[in-house]
Design a protein around this motif. Structure first.
Motif, PDB file in Angstrom:
ATOM      1  N   ILE A  85     -11.683 -10.697  -3.275  1.00 10.64           N
ATOM      2  CA  ILE A  85     -10.484 -10.878  -2.634  1.00 10.64           C
ATOM      3  C   ILE A  85     -10.207 -12.559  -2.611  1.00 10.64           C
ATOM      4  O   ILE A  85     -11.177 -13.322  -2.538  1.00 10.64           O
ATOM      5  CB  ILE A  85     -10.401 -10.587  -1.065  1.00 10.64           C
ATOM      6  CG1 ILE A  85     -10.638  -8.811  -0.930  1.00 10.64           C
ATOM      7  CG2 ILE A  85      -9.237 -11.058  -0.519  1.00 10.64           C
ATOM      8  CD1 ILE A  85     -10.699  -8.736   0.290  1.00 10.64           C
ATOM      9  N   LEU A  86      -9.138 -12.946  -3.173  1.00 17.52           N
ATOM     10  CA  LEU A  86      -8.785 -14.251  -3.493  1.00 17.52           C
ATOM     11  C   LEU A  86      -7.486 -14.730  -2.808  1.00 17.52           C
ATOM     12  O   LEU A  86      -6.413 -14.361  -3.127  1.00 17.52           O
ATOM     13  CB  LEU A  86      -8.651 -14.510  -5.144  1.00 17.52           C
ATOM     14  CG  LEU A  86      -8.423 -15.868  -5.389  1.00 17.52           C
ATOM     15  CD1 LEU A  86      -9.558 -16.953  -5.095  1.00 17.52           C
ATOM     16  CD2 LEU A  86      -8.096 -15.958  -6.955  1.00 17.52           C
ATOM     17  N   ASN A  87      -7.593 -15.620  -1.843  1.00 19.63           N
ATOM     18  CA  ASN A  87      -6.476 -16.026  -0.904  1.00 19.63           C
ATOM     19  C   ASN A  87      -5.917 -14.894  -0.279  1.00 19.63           C
ATOM     20  O   ASN A  87      -4.540 -14.484  -0.589  1.00 19.63           O
ATOM     21  CB  ASN A  87      -5.553 -16.910  -1.791  1.00 19.63           C
ATOM     22  CG  ASN A  87      -6.188 -18.079  -2.208  1.00 19.63           C
ATOM     23  OD1 ASN A  87      -6.934 -18.724  -1.572  1.00 19.63           O
ATOM     24  ND2 ASN A  87      -5.833 -18.551  -3.486  1.00 19.63           N
ATOM     25  N   GLY A 109       2.083 -13.535  -2.895  1.00 26.37           N
ATOM     26  CA  GLY A 109       1.727 -14.718  -2.067  1.00 26.37           C
ATOM     27  C   GLY A 109       1.632 -14.375  -0.454  1.00 26.37           C
ATOM     28  O   GLY A 109       1.802 -13.272  -0.105  1.00 26.37           O
ATOM     29  N   LYS A 110       1.519 -15.509   0.328  1.00 25.39           N
ATOM     30  CA  LYS A 110       1.273 -15.205   1.396  1.00 25.39           C
ATOM     31  C   LYS A 110       2.729 -15.186   2.375  1.00 25.39           C
ATOM     32  O   LYS A 110       3.618 -15.567   1.896  1.00 25.39           O
ATOM     33  CB  LYS A 110       0.858 -16.616   2.171  1.00 25.39           C
ATOM     34  CG  LYS A 110      -0.434 -16.814   1.800  1.00 25.39           C
ATOM     35  CD  LYS A 110      -1.340 -18.317   2.593  1.00 25.39           C
ATOM     36  CE  LYS A 110      -2.605 -18.544   2.124  1.00 25.39           C
ATOM     37  NZ  LYS A 110      -3.394 -19.494   2.868  1.00 25.39           N
ATOM     38  N   GLY A 111       2.821 -14.172   3.001  1.00 27.81           N
ATOM     39  CA  GLY A 111       3.947 -13.879   3.908  1.00 27.81           C
ATOM     40  C   GLY A 111       4.520 -12.517   3.318  1.00 27.81           C
ATOM     41  O   GLY A 111       5.314 -11.833   3.964  1.00 27.81           O
ATOM     42  N   THR A 112       4.018 -12.033   2.211  1.00 28.45           N
ATOM     43  CA  THR A 112       4.541 -10.738   1.541  1.00 28.45           C
ATOM     44  C   THR A 112       4.044  -9.573   2.376  1.00 28.45           C
ATOM     45  O   THR A 112       4.683  -8.619   2.427  1.00 28.45           O
ATOM     46  CB  THR A 112       4.082 -10.692   0.232  1.00 28.45           C
ATOM     47  OG1 THR A 112       4.238 -11.667  -0.551  1.00 28.45           O
ATOM     48  CG2 THR A 112       4.538  -9.559  -0.626  1.00 28.45           C
ATOM     49  N   SER A 113       2.798  -9.782   2.997  1.00 27.63           N
ATOM     50  CA  SER A 113       2.037  -8.300   3.470  1.00 27.63           C
ATOM     51  C   SER A 113       1.902  -7.313   2.616  1.00 27.63           C
ATOM     52  O   SER A 113       2.161  -7.577   1.370  1.00 27.63           O
ATOM     53  CB  SER A 113       2.819  -8.068   4.604  1.00 27.63           C
ATOM     54  OG  SER A 113       4.136  -7.254   4.251  1.00 27.63           O
ATOM     55  N   ILE A 114       1.531  -6.092   3.039  1.00 30.55           N
ATOM     56  CA  ILE A 114       1.225  -5.111   2.068  1.00 30.55           C
ATOM     57  C   ILE A 114       2.241  -4.321   1.886  1.00 30.55           C
ATOM     58  O   ILE A 114       2.882  -3.625   2.602  1.00 30.55           O
ATOM     59  CB  ILE A 114      -0.119  -4.238   2.954  1.00 30.55           C
ATOM     60  CG1 ILE A 114      -0.995  -5.182   3.215  1.00 30.55           C
ATOM     61  CG2 ILE A 114      -0.348  -2.961   1.907  1.00 30.55           C
ATOM     62  CD1 ILE A 114      -2.306  -4.513   3.713  1.00 30.55           C
ATOM     63  N   VAL A 115       2.841  -4.197   0.576  1.00 30.14           N
ATOM     64  CA  VAL A 115       3.942  -3.598   0.187  1.00 30.14           C
ATOM     65  C   VAL A 115       3.093  -2.334  -0.629  1.00 30.14           C
ATOM     66  O   VAL A 115       2.903  -1.999  -1.514  1.00 30.14           O
ATOM     67  CB  VAL A 115       4.793  -4.246  -0.939  1.00 30.14           C
ATOM     68  CG1 VAL A 115       5.826  -3.398  -1.311  1.00 30.14           C
ATOM     69  CG2 VAL A 115       5.163  -5.436  -0.243  1.00 30.14           C
ATOM     70  N   ALA A 116       3.063  -1.251   0.482  1.00 31.28           N
ATOM     71  CA  ALA A 116       2.484  -0.039   0.028  1.00 31.28           C
ATOM     72  C   ALA A 116       2.690   1.110   1.142  1.00 31.28           C
ATOM     73  O   ALA A 116       2.855   0.613   2.034  1.00 31.28           O
ATOM     74  CB  ALA A 116       0.818  -0.117  -0.537  1.00 31.28           C
ATOM     75  N   GLU A 125      -5.530  -1.914   3.792  1.00 30.69           N
ATOM     76  CA  GLU A 125      -5.665  -2.758   4.999  1.00 30.69           C
ATOM     77  C   GLU A 125      -7.298  -2.791   5.464  1.00 30.69           C
ATOM     78  O   GLU A 125      -7.666  -3.730   5.978  1.00 30.69           O
ATOM     79  CB  GLU A 125      -4.987  -1.962   6.145  1.00 30.69           C
ATOM     80  CG  GLU A 125      -3.754  -2.078   6.209  1.00 30.69           C
ATOM     81  CD  GLU A 125      -2.848  -1.144   7.114  1.00 30.69           C
ATOM     82  OE1 GLU A 125      -1.508  -1.434   7.291  1.00 30.69           O
ATOM     83  OE2 GLU A 125      -3.454  -0.370   7.773  1.00 30.69           O
ATOM     84  N   LEU A 126      -7.924  -1.651   5.250  1.00 22.61           N
ATOM     85  CA  LEU A 126      -9.315  -1.747   5.580  1.00 22.61           C
ATOM     86  C   LEU A 126     -10.494  -2.661   4.703  1.00 22.61           C
ATOM     87  O   LEU A 126     -11.351  -2.838   5.323  1.00 22.61           O
ATOM     88  CB  LEU A 126     -10.027  -0.365   5.690  1.00 22.61           C
ATOM     89  CG  LEU A 126      -9.258   0.473   6.865  1.00 22.61           C
ATOM     90  CD1 LEU A 126     -10.080   1.946   6.713  1.00 22.61           C
ATOM     91  CD2 LEU A 126      -9.417  -0.051   8.311  1.00 22.61           C
ATOM     92  N   VAL A 127      -9.759  -2.728   3.616  1.00 23.49           N
ATOM     93  CA  VAL A 127     -10.753  -3.677   2.994  1.00 23.49           C
ATOM     94  C   VAL A 127     -10.307  -5.228   3.220  1.00 23.49           C
ATOM     95  O   VAL A 127     -11.370  -6.161   2.567  1.00 23.49           O
ATOM     96  CB  VAL A 127     -10.324  -3.368   1.275  1.00 23.49           C
ATOM     97  CG1 VAL A 127      -9.110  -4.280   0.890  1.00 23.49           C
ATOM     98  CG2 VAL A 127     -11.740  -3.860   0.369  1.00 23.49           C
ATOM     99  N   GLY A 128      -9.253  -5.324   3.800  1.00 27.81           N
ATOM    100  CA  GLY A 128      -9.158  -6.781   4.166  1.00 27.81           C
ATOM    101  C   GLY A 128      -8.007  -7.701   3.365  1.00 27.81           C
ATOM    102  O   GLY A 128      -7.686  -8.798   3.391  1.00 27.81           O
ATOM    103  N   ILE A 129      -7.203  -7.017   2.391  1.00 27.07           N
ATOM    104  CA  ILE A 129      -6.160  -7.593   1.704  1.00 27.07           C
ATOM    105  C   ILE A 129      -4.853  -7.493   2.479  1.00 27.07           C
ATOM    106  O   ILE A 129      -4.526  -6.698   3.357  1.00 27.07           O
ATOM    107  CB  ILE A 129      -5.960  -6.517   0.423  1.00 27.07           C
ATOM    108  CG1 ILE A 129      -7.136  -6.682  -0.548  1.00 27.07           C
ATOM    109  CG2 ILE A 129      -4.496  -7.142  -0.226  1.00 27.07           C
ATOM    110  CD1 ILE A 129      -7.040  -5.796  -1.670  1.00 27.07           C
ATOM    111  N   LYS A 130      -4.403  -8.855   2.760  1.00 32.75           N
ATOM    112  CA  LYS A 130      -3.178  -8.861   3.457  1.00 32.75           C
ATOM    113  C   LYS A 130      -1.889  -9.194   2.731  1.00 32.75           C
ATOM    114  O   LYS A 130      -0.877  -8.900   3.391  1.00 32.75           O
ATOM    115  CB  LYS A 130      -3.357 -10.162   4.359  1.00 32.75           C
ATOM    116  CG  LYS A 130      -4.535  -9.843   5.317  1.00 32.75           C
ATOM    117  CD  LYS A 130      -4.741 -11.114   6.073  1.00 32.75           C
ATOM    118  CE  LYS A 130      -5.883 -10.958   6.972  1.00 32.75           C
ATOM    119  NZ  LYS A 130      -5.994 -12.178   8.071  1.00 32.75           N
TER     120      LYS A 130
END
Length: 209
Positions: A85-87, A109-116, A125-130
């Motif tokens: 995970i990078l940034n 980028g930051k602020g996009t959230s998870i589009v899925a 979500e459970l892997v830690g990607i935001k």
């Protein structure tokens, strides 16, 4: 049965000390025909992760929902993978095909959230990607979608940091190369001189004898 009710029965919420978090993605009732008739069992699909780069998915079957979920959790913990995970996103985009499912993941980028949506979102979500962008095509089967997501995350590669060279580094490299060349050139000359001196000493000693 609702996922929250299943998790409350298993006591997942009360396990505060547990490193991993479990999420029930799907519970199905399956039947098998035997001599005495149909045998009804339950099949559970569970995703397990620590929200810090580790995630796994498992499928379990049992005569009761609780047993099926427990088996799925155990299988998921045994098949954990580490995800770079990078940034708060993935290091690069990736496309994978699994069964009839086609998945595309791209960093965001930051602020996009998870589009899925659905099962893909649970894994991310459970892997830690935001922050991430995703597109799922083909099969609506949740099992295939989860496995395709796990395969995509498993195929990611870390990006090594690129160290920029300064002008001083280039000058030092050139000086080192020049020194190595000078040493390589001078060494044979010294060897030749030593050989000539030895030959002269031998010839003088032979003349004296």
């Amino acid at each position: 049965m609702d996922n929250q009710k299943i998790q409350s029965k298993l006591g997942i919420r009360d396990e505060k000390k547990s490193e991993f978090e479990e999420k029930v993605v799907q519970v199905d009732r399956v039947s098998r025909t035997v001599k005495g008739g149909k045998r009804i069992r339950f099949r559970a699909l569970v995703v397990v992760g620590n929200r810090n780069g580790k995630v796994g998915a498992g499928i379990g079957k049992g005569q009761e929902v609780v047993l099926a979920v427990k088996k799925a959790v155990n299988h998921a913990k045994k098949s954990m993978i580490e995800v770079p995970i990078l940034n708060e996103t993935i290091p690069h985009e990736i496309r994978v095909d699994f069964g009839g499912a086609k998945l595309y993941l791209a960093p965001a980028g930051k602020g996009t959230s998870i589009v899925a949506g659905g099962s893909v979102r649970s894994v991310l979500e459970l892997v830690g990607i935001k922050n991430i962008l995703s597109k799922m095509l083909g099969s609506p089967n949740k099992i295939n979608n989860v496995k395709a997501t796990i395969l995509a995350l498993k195929s990611l590669r870390k990006r090594e940091p690129i160290v920029a060279k300064t002008p001083q580094d280039n000058i030092l490299n050139k000086e080192n190369e020049d020194k190595e060349q000078n040493i390589a050139v001078k060494t044979p000359k010294k060897d030749n001189i030593m050989k000539e001196e030895k030959d002269e000493i031998k010839s003088d000693s032979q003349k004296n004898h």
